[in-house]
Design a protein around this motif. Structure first.
Motif, PDB file in Angstrom:
ATOM      1  N   LYS A 253      -4.539   6.559   4.177  1.00 27.76           N
ATOM      2  CA  LYS A 253      -4.827   7.080   5.511  1.00 27.76           C
ATOM      3  C   LYS A 253      -6.047   6.353   6.058  1.00 27.76           C
ATOM      4  O   LYS A 253      -7.131   6.429   5.498  1.00 27.76           O
ATOM      5  CB  LYS A 253      -5.090   8.596   5.440  1.00 27.76           C
ATOM      6  CG  LYS A 253      -5.070   9.267   6.780  1.00 27.76           C
ATOM      7  CD  LYS A 253      -3.664   9.243   7.334  1.00 27.76           C
ATOM      8  CE  LYS A 253      -3.522  10.249   8.453  1.00 27.76           C
ATOM      9  NZ  LYS A 253      -2.208  10.186   9.037  1.00 27.76           N
ATOM     10  N   ALA A 254      -5.870   5.665   7.155  1.00 25.72           N
ATOM     11  CA  ALA A 254      -6.975   4.930   7.773  1.00 25.72           C
ATOM     12  C   ALA A 254      -8.000   5.909   8.330  1.00 25.72           C
ATOM     13  O   ALA A 254      -7.676   7.029   8.718  1.00 25.72           O
ATOM     14  CB  ALA A 254      -6.443   4.046   8.881  1.00 25.72           C
TER      15      ALA A 254
ATOM     16  N   GLN B 144      -9.012  -5.129   7.922  1.00 24.47           N
ATOM     17  CA  GLN B 144      -7.873  -5.891   7.402  1.00 24.47           C
ATOM     18  C   GLN B 144      -7.014  -4.997   6.506  1.00 24.47           C
ATOM     19  O   GLN B 144      -5.790  -4.997   6.606  1.00 24.47           O
ATOM     20  CB  GLN B 144      -8.367  -7.112   6.618  1.00 24.47           C
ATOM     21  CG  GLN B 144      -7.261  -7.953   6.010  1.00 24.47           C
ATOM     22  CD  GLN B 144      -6.483  -8.731   7.054  1.00 24.47           C
ATOM     23  OE1 GLN B 144      -7.052  -9.185   8.038  1.00 24.47           O
ATOM     24  NE2 GLN B 144      -5.188  -8.870   6.844  1.00 24.47           N
ATOM     25  N   ALA B 145      -7.641  -4.218   5.647  1.00 21.72           N
ATOM     26  CA  ALA B 145      -6.903  -3.312   4.755  1.00 21.72           C
ATOM     27  C   ALA B 145      -6.112  -2.286   5.566  1.00 21.72           C
ATOM     28  O   ALA B 145      -4.977  -1.938   5.222  1.00 21.72           O
ATOM     29  CB  ALA B 145      -7.861  -2.618   3.796  1.00 21.72           C
ATOM     30  N   ASP B 146      -6.719  -1.785   6.641  1.00 20.97           N
ATOM     31  CA  ASP B 146      -6.019  -0.824   7.499  1.00 20.97           C
ATOM     32  C   ASP B 146      -4.758  -1.450   8.087  1.00 20.97           C
ATOM     33  O   ASP B 146      -3.686  -0.840   8.089  1.00 20.97           O
ATOM     34  CB  ASP B 146      -6.932  -0.363   8.635  1.00 20.97           C
ATOM     35  CG  ASP B 146      -8.112   0.467   8.166  1.00 20.97           C
ATOM     36  OD1 ASP B 146      -7.989   1.143   7.126  1.00 20.97           O
ATOM     37  OD2 ASP B 146      -9.162   0.440   8.842  1.00 20.97           O
TER      38      ASP B 146
ATOM     39  N   MET C 284       0.845  -1.178   0.000  1.00 14.11           N
ATOM     40  CA  MET C 284       0.000   0.000   0.000  1.00 14.11           C
ATOM     41  C   MET C 284       0.889   1.240   0.000  1.00 14.11           C
ATOM     42  O   MET C 284       1.984   1.223   0.509  1.00 14.11           O
ATOM     43  CB  MET C 284      -0.895   0.011   1.231  1.00 14.11           C
ATOM     44  CG  MET C 284      -1.844  -1.137   1.307  1.00 14.11           C
ATOM     45  SD  MET C 284      -3.439  -0.578   1.861  1.00 14.11           S
ATOM     46  CE  MET C 284      -4.376  -2.022   1.500  1.00 14.11           C
ATOM     47  N   SER C 285       0.396   2.301  -0.513  1.00 11.29           N
ATOM     48  CA  SER C 285       1.189   3.520  -0.605  1.00 11.29           C
ATOM     49  C   SER C 285       1.183   4.273   0.712  1.00 11.29           C
ATOM     50  O   SER C 285       0.322   4.066   1.569  1.00 11.29           O
ATOM     51  CB  SER C 285       0.636   4.416  -1.711  1.00 11.29           C
ATOM     52  OG  SER C 285      -0.557   5.037  -1.289  1.00 11.29           O
ATOM     53  N   LYS C 286       2.158   5.177   0.883  1.00  9.13           N
ATOM     54  CA  LYS C 286       2.226   6.001   2.079  1.00  9.13           C
ATOM     55  C   LYS C 286       1.070   6.985   2.157  1.00  9.13           C
ATOM     56  O   LYS C 286       0.797   7.538   3.207  1.00  9.13           O
ATOM     57  CB  LYS C 286       3.554   6.770   2.121  1.00  9.13           C
ATOM     58  CG  LYS C 286       4.722   5.900   2.457  1.00  9.13           C
ATOM     59  CD  LYS C 286       5.972   6.748   2.604  1.00  9.13           C
ATOM     60  CE  LYS C 286       7.146   5.908   3.033  1.00  9.13           C
ATOM     61  NZ  LYS C 286       8.335   6.693   3.248  1.00  9.13           N
ATOM     62  N   GLU C 287       0.402   7.192   1.041  1.00  3.16           N
ATOM     63  CA  GLU C 287      -0.717   8.131   1.013  1.00  3.16           C
ATOM     64  C   GLU C 287      -1.975   7.542   1.646  1.00  3.16           C
ATOM     65  O   GLU C 287      -2.912   8.257   1.952  1.00  3.16           O
ATOM     66  CB  GLU C 287      -1.030   8.576  -0.424  1.00  3.16           C
ATOM     67  CG  GLU C 287       0.020   9.512  -1.010  1.00  3.16           C
ATOM     68  CD  GLU C 287       1.293   8.780  -1.427  1.00  3.16           C
ATOM     69  OE1 GLU C 287       1.209   7.639  -1.929  1.00  3.16           O
ATOM     70  OE2 GLU C 287       2.377   9.347  -1.224  1.00  3.16           O
TER      71      GLU C 287
END
Length: 195
Positions: free
Chosen positions: A6-7, A17-19, A1-4
């Motif tokens: 934001k949870a 799960q994605a978070d 996932m990219s640094k962009e």
């Protein structure tokens, strides 16, 4: 996932799960910079003025060089290099802090030596300061007792010689990077949070 990424959660219990995958990726990237951050913190020990014959930066380089010259294992050389790094943020329990930094990357023996070296080092000066120079005797039952005495005698207490030819920090950097990668690899996210 990219640094962009934001949870949107504000508490762990509502994360998805994605978070957690995003957090895990971020933690792996952040942790990859650990050695660079340690090197920055180590350089704080390079004080301009100190009553010691040499400052703690030079002392640490000298201790590591002494371990190197003694054919110590690489992790012990790095332990000698970083044994006082805790002085920067925890002057009264610096051994515990330095040991905690090293713990995931070194053997139990090396961890124990770094954690307890301040007590063992006190053998050389506690009696001048109103303390117990024999406080190390409280650890006589440890299997690492003699090793800690050796560390202090041969690498630490004698590493204040301004004429000693220490290796520069750059010499130890590849070793530091090897030690901090060799034994840890990629810790699982739950291991990092559980400590």
């Amino acid at each position: 996932m990219s640094k962009e990424y934001k949870a949107s959660w504000t508490a762990f219990e509502s994360a998805t799960q994605a978070d957690w995958e995003a957090v895990s990726d971020y933690e792996a990237q952040f942790n990859a910079g650990l050695v660079d951050r340690l090197l920055q913190q180590f350089k704080v020990l390079d004080e301009e003025s100190t009553p010691y014959p040499i400052n703690r930066y030079q002392h640490s380089l000298q201790a590591a060089t002494r371990a190197l010259n003694d054919d110590a294992a690489e992790e012990m050389i790095i332990a000698a290099l970083l044994h006082d790094i805790g002085d920067v943020v925890a002057p009264y329990n610096h051994g515990e802090v330095a040991a905690a930094i090293l713990k995931p990357y070194v053997s139990e023996k090396t961890y124990w030596i770094v954690k307890h070296h301040p007590v063992f080092q006190g053998h050389y000066y506690n009696h001048y300061l109103g303390g117990d120079r024999n406080a190390r005797e409280n650890y006589r039952d440890s299997p690492h007792y003699e090793d800690c005495i050796y560390f202090c005698q041969h690498y630490d207490q004698c590493a204040f010689d301004p004429c000693f030819d220490s290796k520069p920090l750059e010499f130890f950097e590849p070793m530091l990077r090897r030690v901090f990668v060799k034994n840890c690899g990629h810790m699982e996210l739950n291991e990092r949070f559980e400590g």
